[in-house]
Design a protein around this motif. Structure first.
Motif, short mmCIF file in Angstrom:
data_model
loop_
_atom_site.label_atom_id
_atom_site.label_comp_id
_atom_site.label_asym_id
_atom_site.label_seq_id
_atom_site.Cartn_x
_atom_site.Cartn_y
_atom_site.Cartn_z
N ARG A 91 0.82 -1.21 0.00
CA ARG A 91 0.00 0.00 0.00
C ARG A 91 0.86 1.25 0.00
N ASP A 92 0.21 2.41 -0.22
CA ASP A 92 0.98 3.64 -0.45
C ASP A 92 1.55 4.26 0.81
N LEU A 93 0.69 4.63 1.76
CA LEU A 93 1.12 5.36 2.95
C LEU A 93 0.91 4.52 4.20
N LYS A 117 -0.44 9.87 14.84
CA LYS A 117 -0.20 10.67 16.04
C LYS A 117 0.63 11.90 15.72
N HIS A 118 1.64 11.73 14.87
CA HIS A 118 2.55 12.83 14.57
C HIS A 118 2.16 13.58 13.30
N ARG A 119 1.00 13.22 12.73
CA ARG A 119 0.44 13.92 11.57
C ARG A 119 1.41 13.91 10.37
N VAL A 120 1.86 12.70 10.01
CA VAL A 120 2.82 12.55 8.93
C VAL A 120 2.25 11.62 7.85
N LEU A 121 2.41 12.04 6.60
CA LEU A 121 2.09 11.19 5.46
C LEU A 121 3.41 10.61 4.96
N ARG A 122 3.60 9.29 5.16
CA ARG A 122 4.88 8.66 4.86
C ARG A 122 4.64 7.38 4.05
N HIS A 123 5.49 7.13 3.05
CA HIS A 123 5.33 5.93 2.24
C HIS A 123 5.70 4.69 3.05
N VAL A 124 5.09 3.56 2.69
CA VAL A 124 5.32 2.32 3.42
C VAL A 124 6.67 1.72 3.06
N SER A 125 6.96 1.66 1.76
CA SER A 125 8.21 1.04 1.30
C SER A 125 8.60 1.65 -0.04
N ALA A 127 8.39 0.31 -2.74
CA ALA A 127 7.41 -0.11 -3.75
C ALA A 127 6.46 1.04 -4.10
N TYR A 128 6.38 2.03 -3.25
CA TYR A 128 5.58 3.24 -3.51
C TYR A 128 5.90 3.79 -4.90
N ALA A 129 7.19 3.76 -5.27
CA ALA A 129 7.64 4.38 -6.51
C ALA A 129 7.16 3.63 -7.75
N PHE A 150 -1.51 17.73 9.03
CA PHE A 150 -0.72 16.68 8.39
C PHE A 150 0.22 17.31 7.36
N THR A 151 1.43 16.76 7.29
CA THR A 151 2.40 17.16 6.26
C THR A 151 3.02 15.91 5.65
N VAL A 152 3.60 16.06 4.47
CA VAL A 152 4.25 14.93 3.80
C VAL A 152 5.68 14.82 4.31
N ALA A 153 6.08 13.60 4.67
CA ALA A 153 7.44 13.37 5.17
C ALA A 153 8.46 13.78 4.11
N PRO A 154 9.58 14.39 4.52
CA PRO A 154 10.60 14.81 3.54
C PRO A 154 11.08 13.66 2.66
N GLU A 155 11.25 12.46 3.26
CA GLU A 155 11.73 11.35 2.45
C GLU A 155 10.70 10.90 1.41
N THR A 156 9.42 11.13 1.73
CA THR A 156 8.37 10.79 0.75
C THR A 156 8.34 11.82 -0.36
N ILE A 157 8.51 13.10 -0.02
CA ILE A 157 8.61 14.14 -1.04
C ILE A 157 9.77 13.82 -1.98
N ASN A 158 10.88 13.38 -1.42
CA ASN A 158 12.05 13.04 -2.25
C ASN A 158 11.74 11.87 -3.19
N LEU A 159 11.02 10.89 -2.67
CA LEU A 159 10.66 9.74 -3.51
C LEU A 159 9.69 10.17 -4.60
N MET A 160 8.75 11.03 -4.27
CA MET A 160 7.83 11.57 -5.27
C MET A 160 8.60 12.32 -6.35
N ALA A 161 9.62 13.08 -5.94
CA ALA A 161 10.44 13.82 -6.91
C ALA A 161 11.19 12.87 -7.83
N ASP A 162 11.64 11.74 -7.29
CA ASP A 162 12.33 10.74 -8.12
C ASP A 162 11.39 10.17 -9.18
#
Length: 406
Positions: A91-93, A117-125, A127-129, A150-162
């Protein structure tokens, strides 16, 4: 076999957020077992079944392996040996990768509850890409839950950019892009959708005409926020306050596209941006295959919003021209949507968010006055055809002149 509630229903239950639909995953089962119990199979790429009573969707636990480009190029395995954790891993997040057993127990192997709890949108693995549509879905979730911080996790933004850099967005069908865009426009903070797409470089690929507005200055006298892109985001916020209709919000998103093509030597003025913008609106709507309702309102708003802003200073003849050009006499509902889009534009300016917009009420009165002039009163004089049409127009201009503010 074991049955679990999964995805959005679990997420929103834990957030005390309205649950719109319920999806279920079935572990340890063969399709025949569900068919014998009266479930109706509807999935083509993998077995999905409708419950015989509730009509909820039940999918067999599955894994996926990327085989091609886009969001459909997957080989799917629905073997009964596949575990719940394996199904959730694809799954995605993390907040969408939780399950709830029928006894109420939460299965959360990837930290979804902690990210809630921390209001983060983060990819699972990683495989998201493999699915570029997730770039748009993540931006949409950011728009949906922005009011909850809620905000998007920096590492997820980076993966989205890839994903963007690899050109995967080009393989998304226009229809899928439109579906995600319209859903995002229907959220509480659709401007966040645009911001997140900008953050990962996707806006330039999907809506380059909107991306081009950022960094383009406007006259500080009329636009204290100066930047045209920022104005668009502010105007969308105002559109949300004025209307729940996505066609109004879409029209606001596109209304100033022409300013992105103004030569820098003419900045901060944008003469004839309405005419230039009309062509770009058509370009965007054709590329996204936007519905006619959205296209027509976006085109009308782009071409006539500045005339609407000047309504209180227009002569009666010009007001009638505006009513005819926007087809207000035949389609008053769409004219009302046009007025709301124009009001959102006027209020989407720094420090002017609460300013009155009397132009809208004035034009509503003008439309009612023009509608009161009908053909019936001229038929009695024996007029027909063009002479009657000219007489109706002349009378409408007369009553509109009387209506003008002193």
């Amino acid at each position: 076999m074991d049955i679990y509630l999964v995805g959005g229903a679990v997420r929103d239950t834990l957030l005390n957020y309205p649950v719109v639909e319920r999806d279920w995953v079935v572990v340890g089962a063969q399709p025949d077992e569900l068919l014998r119990q009266g479930y109706l199979q509807v999935g083509k790429d993998f077995p999905v079944f409708l419950h015989p009573q509730t009509k909820d969707e039940y999918a067999l636990a599955r894994t996926e392996r990327k085989q091609g480009h886009g969001y459909t190029g997957f080989a799917v395995d629905c073997d009964p040996s596949i575990t719940l954790e394996e199904d959730l891993l694809r799954r995605d997040l993390t907040i969408n990768a939780m399950a709830m057993h029928t006894d109420g127990n939460i299965i959360d192997p990837y930290g979804g509850q902690d990210d809630l709890k921390h209001r983060v949108l983060r990819h699972v693995s990683d495989a998201y890409a493999e699915d570029p549509l997730r770039v748009l879905r993540t931006a949409r979730f950011a728009a949906r839950y922005a009011h909850l911080q809620f905000t998007v996790a920096p590492e997820t933004i980076n993966l989205m950019a890839d994903i963007v850099k690899q050109g995967e967005l080009a393989h998304l069908p226009a229809e899928r892009v439109w579906v995600e865009l319209e859903k995002a426009l229907g959220e509480r903070n659709p401007e966040v959708f645009i911001k997140v797409l900008r953050d990962c470089g996707a806006l330039e690929k999907l809506l380059p005409e909107v991306e081009a507005l950022f960094g383009v200055p406007q006259s500080a006298e009329h636009h204290p926020e100066v930047d045209t892109g920022l104005h668009i985001l502010m105007a969308i916020q105002q559109a949300v306050a004025l209307s729940a209709d996505t066609d109004v919000r879409f029209a606001v998103l596109l209304h100033d596209l022409g300013k992105g093509t103004t030569p820098q030597t003419e900045w901060p003025r944008h003469i004839a941006h309405e005419e230039r913008g009309g062509k770009l609106v058509e370009q965007v709507c054709n590329r996204l295959r936007a519905p006619r309702r959205h296209t027509e309102l976006a085109r009308t708003t782009c071409q006539y919003h500045t005339l609407c802003h000047r309504a209180l200073e227009l002569r009666g003849k010009t007001v009638l021209t505006l009513l005819n050009a926007t087809d207000a006499l035949r389609r008053p509902d769409r004219f009302e949507a046009f007025l709301l889009a124009c009001e959102a534009d006027a209020r989407g300016r720094l420090g002017l968010e609460d300013r009155d917009y009397p132009q809208a009420n004035y034009l509503r009165q003008a439309l009612a006055a023009a509608q009161d002039v009908s053909a019936k009163q001229f038929k009695e004089s024996g007029l027909t055809g063009k002479p009657m049409g000219d007489a109706i127009a002349a009378e409408r201009i007369r009553v509109l002149e009387q209506l003008r503010p002193s």
